[in-house]
Design a protein around this motif. Structure first.
Motif, PDB file in Angstrom:
ATOM      1  N   LEU B 423      30.856  45.645  40.441  1.00  0.00           N
ATOM      2  CA  LEU B 423      30.741  46.488  39.260  1.00  0.00           C
ATOM      3  C   LEU B 423      31.692  47.679  39.362  1.00  0.00           C
ATOM      4  CD1 LEU B 423      27.629  47.295  37.263  1.00  0.00           C
ATOM      5  CD2 LEU B 423      29.040  49.203  37.996  1.00  0.00           C
ATOM      6  N   LEU B 424      31.790  48.252  40.556  1.00  0.00           N
ATOM      7  CA  LEU B 424      32.722  49.371  40.740  1.00  0.00           C
ATOM      8  C   LEU B 424      34.158  48.911  40.478  1.00  0.00           C
ATOM      9  CD1 LEU B 424      31.271  50.994  43.997  1.00  0.00           C
ATOM     10  CD2 LEU B 424      31.049  51.817  41.650  1.00  0.00           C
ATOM     11  N   VAL B 425      34.499  47.744  41.010  1.00  0.00           N
ATOM     12  CA  VAL B 425      35.857  47.223  40.843  1.00  0.00           C
ATOM     13  C   VAL B 425      36.161  46.996  39.365  1.00  0.00           C
ATOM     14  CG1 VAL B 425      37.346  45.247  41.304  1.00  0.00           C
ATOM     15  CG2 VAL B 425      35.897  46.161  43.128  1.00  0.00           C
ATOM     16  N   VAL B 426      35.236  46.293  38.677  1.00  0.00           N
ATOM     17  CA  VAL B 426      35.482  45.944  37.279  1.00  0.00           C
ATOM     18  C   VAL B 426      35.544  47.197  36.411  1.00  0.00           C
ATOM     19  CG1 VAL B 426      34.478  44.805  35.264  1.00  0.00           C
ATOM     20  CG2 VAL B 426      34.517  43.644  37.467  1.00  0.00           C
ATOM     21  N   GLY B 427      34.599  48.125  36.623  1.00  0.00           N
ATOM     22  CA  GLY B 427      34.608  49.364  35.849  1.00  0.00           C
ATOM     23  C   GLY B 427      35.915  50.123  36.034  1.00  0.00           C
ATOM     24  N   GLY B 428      36.335  50.267  37.305  1.00  0.00           N
ATOM     25  CA  GLY B 428      37.569  50.995  37.587  1.00  0.00           C
ATOM     26  C   GLY B 428      38.781  50.305  36.985  1.00  0.00           C
ATOM     27  N   LEU B 429      38.878  48.988  37.186  1.00  0.00           N
ATOM     28  CA  LEU B 429      40.025  48.242  36.662  1.00  0.00           C
ATOM     29  C   LEU B 429      40.123  48.389  35.152  1.00  0.00           C
ATOM     30  CD1 LEU B 429      40.037  44.825  38.580  1.00  0.00           C
ATOM     31  CD2 LEU B 429      41.738  46.661  38.689  1.00  0.00           C
ATOM     32  N   PHE B 435      43.585  52.844  30.029  1.00  0.00           N
ATOM     33  CA  PHE B 435      44.304  54.115  30.060  1.00  0.00           C
ATOM     34  C   PHE B 435      45.791  53.867  30.291  1.00  0.00           C
ATOM     35  CE2 PHE B 435      45.878  57.490  32.997  1.00  0.00           C
ATOM     36  CZ  PHE B 435      46.135  58.424  32.010  1.00  0.00           C
ATOM     37  N   GLY B 436      46.082  52.961  31.235  1.00  0.00           N
ATOM     38  CA  GLY B 436      47.479  52.662  31.558  1.00  0.00           C
ATOM     39  C   GLY B 436      48.237  52.081  30.377  1.00  0.00           C
ATOM     40  N   ALA B 437      47.533  51.342  29.527  1.00  0.00           N
ATOM     41  CA  ALA B 437      48.186  50.744  28.362  1.00  0.00           C
ATOM     42  C   ALA B 437      48.804  51.825  27.498  1.00  0.00           C
ATOM     43  CB  ALA B 437      47.173  49.936  27.555  1.00  0.00           C
ATOM     44  N   SER B 438      48.226  53.034  27.517  1.00  0.00           N
ATOM     45  CA  SER B 438      48.767  54.097  26.673  1.00  0.00           C
ATOM     46  C   SER B 438      49.954  54.789  27.346  1.00  0.00           C
ATOM     47  CB  SER B 438      47.674  55.120  26.350  1.00  0.00           C
ATOM     48  OG  SER B 438      47.299  55.793  27.545  1.00  0.00           O
ATOM     49  N   ASP B 439      50.033  54.775  28.682  1.00  0.00           N
ATOM     50  CA  ASP B 439      51.185  55.429  29.286  1.00  0.00           C
ATOM     51  C   ASP B 439      52.148  54.419  29.931  1.00  0.00           C
ATOM     52  OD1 ASP B 439      50.253  54.854  31.810  1.00  0.00           O
ATOM     53  OD2 ASP B 439      50.350  56.912  32.558  1.00  0.00           O
ATOM     54  N   GLY B 440      51.927  53.130  29.634  1.00  0.00           N
ATOM     55  CA  GLY B 440      52.923  52.119  29.994  1.00  0.00           C
ATOM     56  C   GLY B 440      52.845  51.604  31.415  1.00  0.00           C
ATOM     57  N   ASP B 441      51.818  51.993  32.163  1.00  0.00           N
ATOM     58  CA  ASP B 441      51.742  51.516  33.545  1.00  0.00           C
ATOM     59  C   ASP B 441      50.360  50.904  33.779  1.00  0.00           C
ATOM     60  OD1 ASP B 441      51.997  51.001  36.196  1.00  0.00           O
ATOM     61  OD2 ASP B 441      51.827  53.095  36.834  1.00  0.00           O
ATOM     62  N   VAL B 442      50.143  49.734  33.182  1.00  0.00           N
ATOM     63  CA  VAL B 442      48.820  49.123  33.241  1.00  0.00           C
ATOM     64  C   VAL B 442      48.421  48.835  34.681  1.00  0.00           C
ATOM     65  CG1 VAL B 442      47.453  47.119  32.580  1.00  0.00           C
ATOM     66  CG2 VAL B 442      49.030  48.145  30.939  1.00  0.00           C
ATOM     67  N   ALA B 443      49.285  48.131  35.421  1.00  0.00           N
ATOM     68  CA  ALA B 443      48.912  47.696  36.768  1.00  0.00           C
ATOM     69  C   ALA B 443      48.684  48.899  37.678  1.00  0.00           C
ATOM     70  CB  ALA B 443      49.993  46.793  37.341  1.00  0.00           C
ATOM     71  N   GLY B 444      49.591  49.867  37.629  1.00  0.00           N
ATOM     72  CA  GLY B 444      49.487  51.024  38.517  1.00  0.00           C
ATOM     73  C   GLY B 444      48.221  51.815  38.260  1.00  0.00           C
ATOM     74  N   GLN B 445      47.927  52.088  36.984  1.00  0.00           N
ATOM     75  CA  GLN B 445      46.742  52.881  36.657  1.00  0.00           C
ATOM     76  C   GLN B 445      45.462  52.110  36.963  1.00  0.00           C
ATOM     77  OE1 GLN B 445      46.499  55.882  36.119  1.00  0.00           O
ATOM     78  NE2 GLN B 445      48.555  56.532  35.528  1.00  0.00           N
ATOM     79  N   ALA B 446      45.480  50.793  36.717  1.00  0.00           N
ATOM     80  CA  ALA B 446      44.293  49.984  36.995  1.00  0.00           C
ATOM     81  C   ALA B 446      43.991  50.026  38.493  1.00  0.00           C
ATOM     82  CB  ALA B 446      44.511  48.543  36.536  1.00  0.00           C
ATOM     83  N   MET B 450      40.720  51.743  40.158  1.00  0.00           N
ATOM     84  CA  MET B 450      39.835  50.879  40.923  1.00  0.00           C
ATOM     85  C   MET B 450      39.567  51.484  42.303  1.00  0.00           C
ATOM     86  SD  MET B 450      40.330  47.096  42.359  1.00  0.00           S
ATOM     87  CE  MET B 450      41.121  47.793  43.786  1.00  0.00           C
ATOM     88  N   LEU B 451      40.640  51.997  42.924  1.00  0.00           N
ATOM     89  CA  LEU B 451      40.452  52.620  44.239  1.00  0.00           C
ATOM     90  C   LEU B 451      39.521  53.820  44.132  1.00  0.00           C
ATOM     91  CD1 LEU B 451      43.980  52.463  45.899  1.00  0.00           C
ATOM     92  CD2 LEU B 451      41.981  51.017  46.269  1.00  0.00           C
ATOM     93  N   ALA B 452      39.743  54.654  43.102  1.00  0.00           N
ATOM     94  CA  ALA B 452      38.886  55.831  42.932  1.00  0.00           C
ATOM     95  C   ALA B 452      37.432  55.403  42.768  1.00  0.00           C
ATOM     96  CB  ALA B 452      39.343  56.636  41.715  1.00  0.00           C
ATOM     97  N   SER B 453      37.230  54.345  41.993  1.00  0.00           N
ATOM     98  CA  SER B 453      35.884  53.859  41.745  1.00  0.00           C
ATOM     99  C   SER B 453      35.271  53.275  43.024  1.00  0.00           C
ATOM    100  CB  SER B 453      35.942  52.814  40.634  1.00  0.00           C
ATOM    101  OG  SER B 453      34.687  52.315  40.349  1.00  0.00           O
ATOM    102  N   LEU B 454      36.089  52.565  43.801  1.00  0.00           N
ATOM    103  CA  LEU B 454      35.592  51.937  45.027  1.00  0.00           C
ATOM    104  C   LEU B 454      35.155  52.955  46.079  1.00  0.00           C
ATOM    105  CD1 LEU B 454      37.628  48.755  45.982  1.00  0.00           C
ATOM    106  CD2 LEU B 454      35.162  49.020  45.746  1.00  0.00           C
ATOM    107  N   LEU B 455      35.647  54.194  45.958  1.00  0.00           N
ATOM    108  CA  LEU B 455      35.213  55.219  46.917  1.00  0.00           C
ATOM    109  C   LEU B 455      33.713  55.456  46.831  1.00  0.00           C
ATOM    110  CD1 LEU B 455      38.047  57.879  46.735  1.00  0.00           C
ATOM    111  CD2 LEU B 455      37.726  56.008  48.345  1.00  0.00           C
ATOM    112  N   MET B 456      33.113  55.065  45.694  1.00  0.00           N
ATOM    113  CA  MET B 456      31.664  55.190  45.536  1.00  0.00           C
ATOM    114  C   MET B 456      30.914  54.159  46.378  1.00  0.00           C
ATOM    115  SD  MET B 456      30.748  57.397  43.240  1.00  0.00           S
ATOM    116  CE  MET B 456      31.927  58.614  42.709  1.00  0.00           C
ATOM    117  N   ALA B 457      31.605  53.102  46.813  1.00  0.00           N
ATOM    118  CA  ALA B 457      30.914  51.948  47.397  1.00  0.00           C
ATOM    119  C   ALA B 457      29.977  52.312  48.561  1.00  0.00           C
ATOM    120  CB  ALA B 457      31.915  50.877  47.803  1.00  0.00           C
TER     121      ALA B 457
END
Ligand code: ATP
Ligand code: MG
Lengths: 299, 552
Positions: B423-429, B435-446, B450-457
């Motif tokens: 759930l953390l992974v999917v939510g973060g991704l 968000f990345g779609a708006s600044d043109g860097d989908v993969a990088g922002q995802a 995801m990493l930020a979200s995974l810190l909750m694990a």
């Protein structure tokens, strides 16, 4: 396997202040179909759960298939199968899925054997468990247990919820296990079932075994009913030990007599000139009621 | 507004078509329900009211002067995230107005879930477990159990409204506003009791009915949040959350919105009763499907079985969190744009983060914090399935096969821990990708989100390990303690500031120790400690389940 399949000595188990088992002994020999009977709350399910390694005994020794049911639970369970008293299955799985999964968890079933049982019990394996009737859920648990080719089968009230036809199928299957030399321990309240399939029984009440033996032996321990008409008046009948429920109207004697004193009664009757004599062994119901009622008295 | 109540004649028709006897025995069943829930109902109604009042009483301490409040209002007005979730703030100068804005929506959310589950508990749950057969065998009408269930929800909400109104008024917030706020919250929650009376007819299992009702609550919440994030969107009028917010308690009350909620709730409940009075016992509107005759070969033990049993449930949560992440991701851009031009707001946010930080990152860590709590909720509810397995007797069946107790524990234990992590992974991704779609860097922002979200694990694992440990050592307490821990984490994390809790209390939540990377520097120590603690707690459960009586 040389020793008994199940050997329980002085088993004790309490739940808080309830002494569910209070020094229970139980021996089941290889190849035996053993009936396990007793009034509600006597401790049958508790005993079976200890044998399955689900509950831990407080005291006493328990040996199952030569091992310790608590310590060696996993290893022993691939050599036995068990139907719990309250069958509950996963509502979202079908009967067929449940059979597959339980079979694999026990260590692999014989597919042909399971197909045969599904037919014999007339189960539709493509239906979700949540849509099964109580009897159909019970069938799933029975088929899962009977489909395993193991040394010991343990059933806790297996025909609860089954119709008479399906109970008959169950009896046939147990008889087949018996012929194949398997050991069966069967807790039941259905006396006709016990009479039909068991060669030995143990009766438990208030956490102890009160009687154990073959049905024939048990019958012999019980009073038989006598109705006799004599030519002359009977004398000294009150001196015969072991009589109960005596009624005598001058010609006809009705009474119940313990087998040990039958001889004495008969010589009294002969002295008075027997005109007619009926004797009847106790019915199963009478036999068990006697043991069960003792239980009430003891409480 | 034209979507109000159905005409009165419709109600009459529903009632007259239902046989009178359908409601026979409702009074007795209601008394039974109130007796069974004599702790639950007062605990939730009084507890929610007290929390609401605690929020109300904190403003004078936090923002004593008018100048403080004007400053607050200015910065809040600039925060679209808060506006979206909590609704518009109608009167920032009065304590009542601030309270209605800060605590109204979350109170509706909590009470809506509480009463939905309550209705299901007294209707479908009883039915699925066969208790209702016993009841309907007596002189009780078909619709009576559901009627009693809905009425017990109404009792809960009415007592909440009374306690809250009296306490708020006693604080001196103004009688009219206090009554309006308490009643509009209760009425909005009542709508979801009506929803649950329908989902209890649709699904065959209590789990299904609870899930459907929860989904409707979540959907309504998201729709309102989206409506609030747009200017002048009609969506703010579409759900009970919006009706509660637009009631404008303490700021020129619109009483008719309360009436609207009550009427809609009644209509939904009548629809539920209508179905209940006519269908067969045990039946649902979702047709019973036939299934496969044999199990796929990968299911061969308690662990694989748990994955088979839990997969639909996990999938629903993952889809829901993906939607939530997308919503948050789409708001992130607008949030940042609006705040960038507001130096006051920047100062406040930097104070929270303990130093200057990128605004995107600041918003990111607030949002991933929410994922942590949701993941913990998913993990706890999944882990507690072990208790249901034991109580219903299915554990006995599994443990009589050649599978060990530890494997049994790790069945729903693994779905709980892994599911929460997924759930953390999917939510973060999803957050990062949108968000990345708006600044043109989908993969990088995802990847970053995801990493930020995974810190909750590790913190999530620790919270989820608690019910697993309790299943091993104190099984009867597992559910109560596990949910209390989660409630505590939410309180410490989200209300700690408002309630003025001391720091050490706020730090007692595992989530209080998670590094706020990327807004703050990364720090590994707390993560390692949390993970070690989680393993230790899990080990307690494993040791416990190996030595206790099961079932107990
Ligand atoms: N988990 C438990 N907690 C408390 N008491 C228990 C528990 N399990 C069993 N008992 C008590 O132990 C006694 C024996 O129960 P048990 O279930 O073994 O009886 P039984 O012979 O199987 O009865 P029945 O014929 O009704 O199935 C009863 O008094 C019962 O109430
Ligand atoms: Mg029993």
């Amino acid at each position: 396997m040389t020793g008994p399949v199940i050997d329980v000595r002085d088993l004790r188990k309490s739940f808080g202040s309830t002494h569910a088992l209070d020094g229970l002994d139980l021996v089941v020999q290889p190849g035996e179909v053993h009936g396990f009977l007793g009034p509600n709350g006597a401790g049958k399910t508790t005993t079976l759960r200890i044998l399955m390694g689900l509950l831990r005994a407080d005291a006493g020794s328990v040996s199952l298939l030569g091992g310790d049911p608590w310590r060696d639970a996993v290893a022993l369970h691939s050599r036995l199968s068990y139907v719990p008293g309250d069958v509950s299955l996963w509502p979202s799985l079908t009967g067929g899925e449940t059979l597959d999964i339980l079979g694999r968890m026990r260590g692999g079933d014989d597919d042909a054997r399971r197909e045969r049982l599904v037919d014999a019990f007339a189960l539709d394996p493509g239906v979700k468990v949540s849509a099964y009737s109580k009897g159909n859920r019970q069938k799933v648990a029975l088929i899962a247990a009977l489909a395993a080719d193991v040394e010991l089968y343990v059933f806790d009230e297996p025909t609860d919820g089954l119709d008479p036809l399906m109970s008959e199928v169950f009896r046939t299957e147990v008889a087949a296990l018996h012929r194949a030399g398997r050991t069966v321990l069967l807790s039941s309240h259905v006396l006709a079932e016990v009479d039909a399939v068991c060669d030995r029984i143990s009766i438990v009440r208030a956490g102890r075994i009160v009687e154990s033996g073959s049905l024939a032996e048990l019958r012999h321990l019980q009073r038989m009913t006598i109705v006799a008409v004599t030519g002359h008046e009977l004398h000294g009948i009150e001196d015969v030990p072991g009589l109960a429920d005596v009624s005598y109207d001058g010609t006809t004697l009705r009474c119940a007599v313990e087998p040990a004193h039958l001889d004495e009664l008969l010589s009294h009757l002969a002295a008075a000139g027997v005109v007619s004599l009926e004797s009847r062994p106790p019915t199963l119901e009478e036999m068990f009621l006697r043991y069960y009622e003792q239980a009430d008295g003891a409480r | 507004m034209t979507t109000t109540a159905p005409p009165a004649t419709h109600v009459d028709i529903v009632l007259s078509r239902a046989p009178r006897s359908a409601f026979a025995g409702t009074g007795g069943l209601l008394r039974l329900a109130l007796r069974r829930d004599r702790i639950r109902i007062p605990a939730w109604s009084v507890g929610s009211a007290v929390l609401l009042v605690a929020v109300a009483s904190s403003w004078d301490r936090l923002y004593p002067t008018e100048a403080d409040r004007l400053g607050l209002a200015q910065s809040l007005a600039g925060d679209p995230t808060l506006r979206s979730i909590l609704g518009p703030i109608f009167d920032p100068l009065s304590t009542g107005g601030l309270t209605a804005w800060r605590a109204g929506t979350s109170t509706v959310l909590v009470l809506a879930l509480v009463v939905s589950f309550l209705v299901v508990r007294h209707s479908r749950a009883d039915e699925a477990e066969g208790r209702m057969e016993l009841v309907l065998g007596g002189a009780v009408g078909r619709a009576a159990p559901l009627a009693a269930a809905v009425l017990s929800a109404a009792v809960l909400l009415a007592s909440f409204a009374v306690v809250a109104a009296v306490l708020l008024a006693a604080l001196g917030l103004g009688v009219a506003g206090s009554v309006a706020l308490a009643c509009t919250i209760a009425a909005a929650a009542l709508v979801f009791a009506g929803v649950a009376s329908l989902t209890a007819q649709i699904a065959r299992t209590s789990r299904g009915a609870n899930g459907l009702a929860g989904l409707v609550v979540g959907l309504a919440f998201v729709v309102t949040a989206y409506g609030n994030s747009q200017d002048g969107s009609p969506l703010v009028w579409a759900t009970p959350f919006g009706w509660m917010q637009q009631t404008r308690a303490y700021a020129g009350e619109r009483w008719w919105l309360i009436a609207l909620s009550v009427v809609v709730a009644a209509a939904l409940a009548l629809a539920g009763l209508h179905v209940a009075a006519r269908r067969d016992l045990g039946d649902g509107l979702v047709a019973q499907r036939r299934g496969r005759r044999s199990a796929p070969s990968w299911i061969s033990g308690p662990v694989s079985l748990a994955w088979r049993l839990d997969r639909t449930y996990l999938l629903v949560w993952l889809v829901a969190v993906a939607a939530l992440g997308a919503l948050e991701g789409s708001m992130l851009t607008t949030s940042v744009q609006l705040v960038e031009s507001n130096p006051d707001m920047i100062a406040i946010l930097e104070k929270i983060a303990g130093g200057p930080a990128d605004l995107h990152d600041l918003f990111l860590v607030t949002m991933t914090g929410l994922f942590g709590l949701i993941a913990a909720g998913l993990g706890i509810s999944t882990a507690l399935r072990l208790r249901a397995e034991e109580e219903d007797g299915r554990a006995e069946l599994v443990l009589s096969t050649a599978r060990s107790r530890v494997q049994w524990l790790l069945g729903h234990g693994s779905t709980a821990l892994v599911g929460a992590t997924l759930l953390l992974v999917v939510g973060g991704l999803s957050l990062g990708a949108v968000f990345g779609a708006s600044d043109g860097d989908v993969a990088g922002q995802a990847w970053r989100a995801m990493l930020a979200s995974l810190l909750m694990a590790p913190a999530v694992w620790l919270v989820v390990a608690i019910p697993l440990a309790l299943v091993g050592v104190l099984p009867r307490w597992a559910a109560a303690v596990a949910w209390l821990v989660l409630v505590w984490c939410v309180l410490a994390g989200y209300f700690g500031q408002v309630l003025g809790l001391p720091d050490w209390l706020k730090q007692s939540s595992p989530f209080g120790h998670v590094p706020l990377w990327p807004a703050q520097p990364m720090s590994w120590t707390p993560l390692v400690v949390l993970a070690l603690l989680a393993s230790a707690v899990l080990a307690v459960g494993i040791a416990g389940v190996r030595r206790r009586d099961l079932p107990r």
